[in-house]
Design a protein around this motif. Structure first.
Motif, PDB file in Angstrom:
ATOM      1  N   ALA A   1       0.551  -0.922  -0.027  1.00 25.54           N
ATOM      2  CA  ALA A   1       0.186  -0.015   0.044  1.00 25.54           C
ATOM      3  C   ALA A   1       1.010   1.174   0.065  1.00 25.54           C
ATOM      4  CB  ALA A   1      -0.738   0.125   1.167  1.00 25.54           C
ATOM      5  N   GLY A   2       2.262   1.230  -0.603  1.00 23.35           N
ATOM      6  CA  GLY A   2       3.342   2.566  -0.738  1.00 23.35           C
ATOM      7  C   GLY A   2       3.597   3.201   1.096  1.00 23.35           C
ATOM      8  N   PHE A   3       3.342   1.343   2.126  1.00 24.20           N
ATOM      9  CA  PHE A   3       3.963   2.683   3.346  1.00 24.20           C
ATOM     10  C   PHE A   3       5.508   2.010   3.929  1.00 24.20           C
ATOM     11  CE2 PHE A   3      -0.067   2.691   4.639  1.00 24.20           C
ATOM     12  CZ  PHE A   3      -0.511   3.133   4.997  1.00 24.20           C
ATOM     13  N   TRP A   4       6.494   2.859   4.218  1.00 27.69           N
ATOM     14  CA  TRP A   4       7.430   2.471   4.640  1.00 27.69           C
ATOM     15  C   TRP A   4       7.482   2.380   6.451  1.00 27.69           C
ATOM     16  CZ3 TRP A   4      11.270   2.938   1.568  1.00 27.69           C
ATOM     17  CH2 TRP A   4      10.915   3.444   0.199  1.00 27.69           C
ATOM     18  N   ILE A   5       8.383   1.580   6.416  1.00 32.57           N
ATOM     19  CA  ILE A   5       8.071   0.233   8.184  1.00 32.57           C
ATOM     20  C   ILE A   5       9.353   0.883   8.780  1.00 32.57           C
ATOM     21  CG2 ILE A   5       8.184  -1.836   8.901  1.00 32.57           C
ATOM     22  CD1 ILE A   5       6.136  -0.458   6.727  1.00 32.57           C
ATOM     23  N   PHE A   6       9.769   1.632  10.058  1.00 32.46           N
ATOM     24  CA  PHE A   6      11.016   1.527  10.292  1.00 32.46           C
ATOM     25  C   PHE A   6      11.046   0.648  12.018  1.00 32.46           C
ATOM     26  CE2 PHE A   6       9.921   5.052   8.193  1.00 32.46           C
ATOM     27  CZ  PHE A   6      10.810   5.196   7.667  1.00 32.46           C
TER      28      PHE A   6
ATOM     29  N   ASN B   1      13.586  10.643   8.798  1.00 33.64           N
ATOM     30  CA  ASN B   1      12.494  11.357   7.656  1.00 33.64           C
ATOM     31  C   ASN B   1      11.144  10.419   8.283  1.00 33.64           C
ATOM     32  OD1 ASN B   1      11.008  11.923   5.512  1.00 33.64           O
ATOM     33  ND2 ASN B   1      12.751  11.584   3.721  1.00 33.64           N
ATOM     34  N   ALA B   2      10.278  11.492   8.297  1.00 36.37           N
ATOM     35  CA  ALA B   2       9.510  10.838   9.261  1.00 36.37           C
ATOM     36  C   ALA B   2       7.655  11.128   7.501  1.00 36.37           C
ATOM     37  CB  ALA B   2       8.532  11.114   9.905  1.00 36.37           C
TER      38      ALA B   2
ATOM     39  N   LEU C   1       5.599   2.385  11.990  1.00 40.11           N
ATOM     40  CA  LEU C   1       7.050   2.267  13.172  1.00 40.11           C
ATOM     41  C   LEU C   1       6.830   0.816  14.033  1.00 40.11           C
ATOM     42  CD1 LEU C   1       9.211   3.346  14.916  1.00 40.11           C
ATOM     43  CD2 LEU C   1       8.122   4.761  16.433  1.00 40.11           C
ATOM     44  N   ILE C   2       7.704   0.239  13.853  1.00 43.65           N
ATOM     45  CA  ILE C   2       7.650  -1.056  15.182  1.00 43.65           C
ATOM     46  C   ILE C   2       7.913  -0.787  16.013  1.00 43.65           C
ATOM     47  CG2 ILE C   2       8.341  -3.414  15.325  1.00 43.65           C
ATOM     48  CD1 ILE C   2       8.638  -3.632  11.816  1.00 43.65           C
TER      49      ILE C   2
ATOM     50  N   GLU D   1      11.990  -7.440   7.651  1.00 43.91           N
ATOM     51  CA  GLU D   1      11.059  -6.404   7.358  1.00 43.91           C
ATOM     52  C   GLU D   1      11.159  -4.376   7.087  1.00 43.91           C
ATOM     53  OE1 GLU D   1       8.570  -7.790   4.988  1.00 43.91           O
ATOM     54  OE2 GLU D   1       9.300 -10.060   5.978  1.00 43.91           O
ATOM     55  N   VAL D   2      11.608  -4.288   7.720  1.00 45.96           N
ATOM     56  CA  VAL D   2      12.555  -3.002   8.056  1.00 45.96           C
ATOM     57  C   VAL D   2      12.856  -1.941   6.682  1.00 45.96           C
ATOM     58  CG1 VAL D   2      13.337  -0.916   9.145  1.00 45.96           C
ATOM     59  CG2 VAL D   2      11.874  -3.362  10.641  1.00 45.96           C
ATOM     60  N   ASP D   3      12.240  -0.953   6.797  1.00 44.69           N
ATOM     61  CA  ASP D   3      13.110   0.032   5.634  1.00 44.69           C
ATOM     62  C   ASP D   3      14.142   0.770   6.204  1.00 44.69           C
ATOM     63  OD1 ASP D   3      12.066  -1.196   2.888  1.00 44.69           O
ATOM     64  OD2 ASP D   3      10.376   0.448   4.175  1.00 44.69           O
ATOM     65  N   GLU D   4      14.623   0.745   7.213  1.00 41.50           N
ATOM     66  CA  GLU D   4      15.530   1.416   8.319  1.00 41.50           C
ATOM     67  C   GLU D   4      15.388   1.669   9.853  1.00 41.50           C
ATOM     68  OE1 GLU D   4      17.323   5.470   8.119  1.00 41.50           O
ATOM     69  OE2 GLU D   4      15.602   6.020   7.772  1.00 41.50           O
ATOM     70  N   MET D   5      16.421   1.685  10.379  1.00 39.68           N
ATOM     71  CA  MET D   5      16.740   1.076  11.365  1.00 39.68           C
ATOM     72  C   MET D   5      16.690   1.921  12.641  1.00 39.68           C
ATOM     73  SD  MET D   5      15.443  -2.127  13.452  1.00 39.68           S
ATOM     74  CE  MET D   5      15.747  -3.832  13.064  1.00 39.68           C
TER      75      MET D   5
END
Length: 283
Positions: A205-210, A223-224, A230-231, A246-250
């Motif tokens: 759905a186009g989300f970025w996961i942190f 960059n929020a 956010l996990i 599965e995270v795009d950035e920590m």
């Protein structure tokens, strides 16, 4: 994360870091919940002024129990809302309220309610009111006070929804409701069987996961913008290794003192308000 989010997700390379036992933002061992974590509102009672008022306004009240001979502005307010919502009121002794609230701080009021209705992930995505929502994913939060605190901060900080797992995590319990001071009635909560699958759906759905870890991008450089999730990991174990993949950035919260971790609710509050600051256009 300074690259342009408009680029195709598949063209972007990210390095993920597995969470460590020490030093993550939210992995301090804390008191765990008692009882069955699979059932939410097992007794279908909640208590405390703010929680009762919000549940009544949302139409979730079945019967309102008030301390016999109680009076005052709060009692009058509750009686008026109950009348508007056609909720019967019963006056009972303190011992009855103590029993229904499991000897919690009920403030002379207990509300029998309908069970909390969780959303599915598709329902949560459909319910969103903004183009670029910010979701929290709680990876096995077990302390109801932490969950309630997170809900309260999420409501104040503009979080559009929370996603929790069905198993091995606290649900919407009376303690969660009371600790949230009514925020649970305003922040949608989706409960899913598999968090990894839910994250895959969010990415589609186009989300970025942190996520959060000992090493990663300083959360103040986060960059929020855009659609983000956010996990927040478990209080003792941190984020699971499966979700870390599965995270795009920590993200990391720098620690300058002697302790190596923050309470889950405190760490979540810092991150929520940093996201709010960035998403509102502040430098």
């Amino acid at each position: 994360m300074k690259e342009n989010r408009d680029n195709n997700r598949g063209k972007k390379k990210w390095s993920t870091q597995k969470p460590r036992r020490k030093g993550t933002a939210n992995n301090k061992p804390e008191k765990k919940i008692q009882g069955n974590t699979e059932d939410s509102l097992a007794d279908n009672f909640l208590f405390g002024h703010h929680a009762v008022v919000e549940a009544l306004k949302e139409g979730r009240g079945n019967k309102l129990f008030l301390l016999e001979d109680a009076h005052g502005e709060k009692i009058d307010e509750l009686k008026a809302i109950a009348q508007e919502q056609a909720v019967p009121v019963k006056w009972v002794p303190k011992q009855k309220l103590d029993t229904m609230s499991d000897h919690g701080v009920h403030q002379g009021m207990v509300l029998a309610i309908t069970p909390y209705q969780y959303l599915s992930l598709p329902e949560l995505l459909e319910k969103r009111e903004e183009e670029n929502p910010f979701y929290l994913i709680l990876d096995g939060i077990e302390d109801p006070h932490n969950f309630g605190s997170i809900l309260r901060t999420a409501d104040a900080g503009g979080v559009a929804g929370i996603i929790i797992p069905k198993h091995r995590a606290v649900g919407i319990t009376p303690i969660v409701v009371k600790t949230s001071t009514g925020a649970v009635e305003h922040v949608p909560v989706a409960r899913v069987t598999n968090l990894s699958q839910a994250i895959k759906q969010l990415k589609e759905a186009g989300f970025w996961i942190f996520g959060t870890a000992m090493e990663g991008t300083d959360y103040r450089q986060w960059n929020a913008q855009g659609k983000i999730a956010l996990i927040i990991g478990n209080e003792g174990r941190g984020m699971s290794a499966g979700l870390a993949k599965e995270v795009d950035e920590m993200l990391t919260i720098p620690m300058h003192g002697h302790v190596q971790s923050l309470n889950a609710g405190v760490a979540t509050g810092l991150l929520i308000y940093e996201a709010l600051r960035k998403r509102s256009g502040q430098p």
